[in-house]
Design a protein around this motif. Structure first.
Motif, mmCIF file in Angstrom:
data_model
loop_
_atom_site.group_PDB
_atom_site.id
_atom_site.type_symbol
_atom_site.label_atom_id
_atom_site.label_comp_id
_atom_site.label_asym_id
_atom_site.label_seq_id
_atom_site.Cartn_x
_atom_site.Cartn_y
_atom_site.Cartn_z
ATOM 1 N N GLU A 1 0.818 -1.211 0.000
ATOM 2 C CA GLU A 1 0.000 0.000 0.000
ATOM 3 C C GLU A 1 0.854 1.265 0.000
ATOM 4 O O GLU A 1 0.466 2.288 -0.588
ATOM 5 N N THR A 2 2.009 1.220 0.686
ATOM 6 C CA THR A 2 2.866 2.409 0.729
ATOM 7 C C THR A 2 3.574 2.625 -0.600
ATOM 8 O O THR A 2 3.827 3.764 -0.994
ATOM 9 N N ILE A 3 3.889 1.534 -1.301
ATOM 10 C CA ILE A 3 4.529 1.636 -2.617
ATOM 11 C C ILE A 3 3.545 2.149 -3.654
ATOM 12 O O ILE A 3 3.893 2.958 -4.522
ATOM 13 N N LEU A 4 2.294 1.710 -3.542
ATOM 14 C CA LEU A 4 1.281 2.034 -4.553
ATOM 15 C C LEU A 4 0.555 3.348 -4.273
ATOM 16 O O LEU A 4 -0.352 3.727 -5.024
ATOM 17 N N CYS A 5 0.948 4.055 -3.234
ATOM 18 C CA CYS A 5 0.327 5.353 -2.934
ATOM 19 C C CYS A 5 0.771 6.384 -3.970
ATOM 20 O O CYS A 5 1.969 6.605 -4.158
ATOM 21 N N PRO A 6 -0.170 7.046 -4.655
ATOM 22 C CA PRO A 6 0.218 7.993 -5.706
ATOM 23 C C PRO A 6 0.789 9.304 -5.186
ATOM 24 O O PRO A 6 1.413 10.043 -5.933
#
Length: 621
Positions: free
Chosen positions: A206-211
């Motif tokens: 989720e932290t990697i995929l946060c825009p």
């Protein structure tokens, strides 16, 4: 670059060369795969080309050039041209605009991968197909078996990698266009990867995929600090990205410490999925917070990586090519930890890996894996003279096109431009990378990355060439005309002593009027140059915050004569000398800086929106 899940590749041309992931000794199996494909490199290359051509025999592009279903290497070299992006642009535009007929590839184009290289100021669009995710995953799956030979026990801890997604857009025809790593991180291959100790990261998906880049960086650092004793390796894709993370820590460590002390995440982090993921890791730990605070408040940040993450064995980042300018900074922050470059890849194709990952950065060589694509090599030659530029012809005659060298026939020490034919619809495509043959692994060559062809300036993923820089400067100097001023000479420098790094232009002026030029005029010149540069540069300034404001330094009259004198004193021919449009050699930079009269920065960010100018852009969800 971080590794990926271990999945087999569906490619009939190489069915004898696959990894059996059901074997208990999967690492040994991966090493045997490397041994097999490098030993049988030429046979595999023939098979790969035949499969690519047979699967796409009916496509418009191959029929247009008269291949007529032939799959042999000789006919292919005789009838198919060696091409650049501009040669394919009309076909790519048709696909982008919604034409679903088989134009370039026999399989449906699933999306476009946006290259960091540009054409007419816009990112290049590289077609890709679904199965390329499997091919990329195969190459990723080889990285840790290789690394385990040199640094065993990495499965006993975690990797702290700073990974990010970037903006994406949709073409008029509805295909997504985005960078290759954004595509990969958003794929099921990454999001639903099975548990594997080698792909165990401190950052939740989720932290990697946060825009939101701030929330993503903050939350990934917070998770990395919370798990500091478990971290055995750290990294990012590029060296510049890793250094940005350390600089972010310098600015925000007190907020991060507060979160760790209280077990509550900062309210600036508003993404619900990010908050939930972080709170599964974050627990009140006043002792850890006190430790981090004591380290971050020390006068010097030398060795901060090994101080905060004491079990770290190496830093996994790209430090070849223009990224080599960041090596001293990485050494400072890490107390000289090994800098590991694991793989060589681009938007066009994933190419190969480094079989000696603990080598010195200037000795890094990549072994091309013959199953990835069909590879050819165009010999290049350096020009004599002070600038040591690399000469690669823009267009090739018929004999030059037929005389490209195959993978197993390259010569030790020779430099070549890489040319690829891919499963996704590129045929004899000039990638633009210049490589030098450093050795061989069995029959497969190993290459040093020399440079990106024609690039003069680069801070992060941006690539600005001499023609583009000249056009931008030409636009900017119009601001000087009302003051009877003109540009005598200029050069440029990628300054990475600041974080983020930024472009510096040295200008020598002729000023025939007594009216002084206001600072605002030079600031307008800075902004005009930035507005004139390509979309990758502007995205780095506006969205990614990976490039700082452009700077113009006005130098004394006669500075460029001094520069020529210096070049001649080092053996350059006065007859062949021309002012270099980019400088890197420290004594030259010192000479220029010693003669600076004044300096000016761009007052604001240039305009930028995701996608190509002609498209309707979409916002990331």
């Amino acid at each position: 670059m971080p590794e990926a899940p271990k999945v087999p590749i569906a490619a009939s041309a190489t069915h004898d060369y696959v990894i059996d992931h059901n074997r208990p000794d999967v690492n040994q199996n991966a090493l045997e795969f490397i041994e097999d494909v490098t030993t049988n490199a030429d046979e595999i290359q023939k098979r790969v080309l035949a499969e690519i051509l047979s699967r796409s025999a009916h496509v418009e592009y191959l029929q247009r050039h008269g291949l007529n279903g032939r799959t042999d290497r000789e006919t292919f070299k005789k009838v198919m041209p060696v091409v650049t992006y501009e040669d394919l642009q009309s076909d790519i535009n048709r696909i982008a605009n919604g034409d679903t007929s088989p134009i370039l590839c026999g399989l449906p184009i699933s999306e476009f991968l946006t290259s960091s290289g540009t054409s007419a100021g816009e990112r290049k669009l590289m077609p890709t197909i679904e199965e390329e995710l499997e091919r990329r995953s195969l190459l990723y799956s080889l990285l840790m078996p290789v690394m385990d030979q040199f640094v065993p026990g990495l499965d006993k801890g975690k990797g702290m990698y700073f990974l990010f997604i970037k903006s994406e857009a949709k073409t008029p025809g509805g295909l997504v266009a985005r960078p290759v790593l954004t595509s990969y991180y958003k794929s099921l291959h990454f999001k639903h990867r099975p548990y594997d100790p080698y792909t165990n990261y401190t950052s939740p998906n989720e932290t990697i995929l946060c825009p939101d880049s701030y929330q993503s960086m903050y939350s990934q650092l917070l998770c990395g600090l919370c798990q500091n004793k478990q971290v055995l390796r750290v990294g990012a894709v590029f060296a510049s990205g890793f250094i940005r993370a350390i600089r972010f820590l310098e600015k925000h460590w007190s907020l991060l410490c507060n979160d760790i002390r209280t077990g509550a995440i900062n309210p600036q982090i508003t993404d619900p999925s990010v908050r939930d993921a972080v709170l599964r890791i974050l627990k009140p730990d006043p002792e850890l917070a006190d430790f981090i605070e004591s380290e971050c408040t020390r006068e010097a940040w030398q060795g901060i990586i090994t101080r905060l993450w004491p079990n770290t064995k190496y830093i996994d980042v790209i430090v070849t090519g223009t990224m080599s300018q960041y090596i001293p900074t990485l050494d400072y922050y890490s107390n000289g930890l090994p800098l590991v470059c694991t793989m060589y890849a681009s938007s066009e194709c994933y190419f190969g890996l480094n079989l000696n990952p603990l080598c010195k950065p200037n000795e890094v060589s990549y072994t091309l894996i013959p199953t990835m694509a069909y590879f050819e090599f165009l010999p290049v030659h350096r020009n004599n003279g002070f600038t040591t530029s690399i000469s690669v012809p823009k267009s090739l005659n018929e004999k030059e096109q037929q005389d490209l060298v195959d993978l197993v026939d390259v010569k030790l020490g020779q430099e070549y431009e890489l040319v690829v034919t891919t499963y996704a619809g590129l045929y004899r495509y000039r990638v633009g990378d210049v490589l030098r043959v450093a050795g061989f692994k069995n029959k497969a060559p190993q290459f040093n990355f020399v440079c990106r062809k024609n690039v003069v300036l680069s801070i992060d993923s941006d690539k600005t060439d001499e023609v583009e820089l000249q056009a931008a400067v030409k636009d900017a100097i119009n601001h000087l005309v009302p003051f009877d001023a003109s540009l005598i000479e200029y050069t440029s420098y990628a300054d990475t002593t600041t974080i983020p790094g930024h472009y510096v232009l040295y200008w020598e002026l002729r000023h025939d009027s007594t009216t002084p030029i206001p600072p605002s005029v030079f600031e307008d010149c800075c902004l005009t140059i930035e507005e004139s540069l390509n979309s990758v540069y502007r995205q780095g300034r506006v969205s990614d915050k990976s490039i700082g404001p452009l700077e113009i330094k006005i130098v004394e009259t006669g500075t460029f004569d001094k520069l020529m004198d210096y070049a001649i004193s080092r053996g350059a021919s006065i007859n062949q000398y021309k002012t270099p449009r980019c400088v890197k050699f420290a004594p030259i930079v010192e000479l220029l800086n010693s003669r600076v009269l004044s300096n000016y920065f761009s007052p604001k960010c240039p305009k930028w929106v995701p996608g190509h100018k002609q498209w309707c852009t979409q916002k990331q969800n």
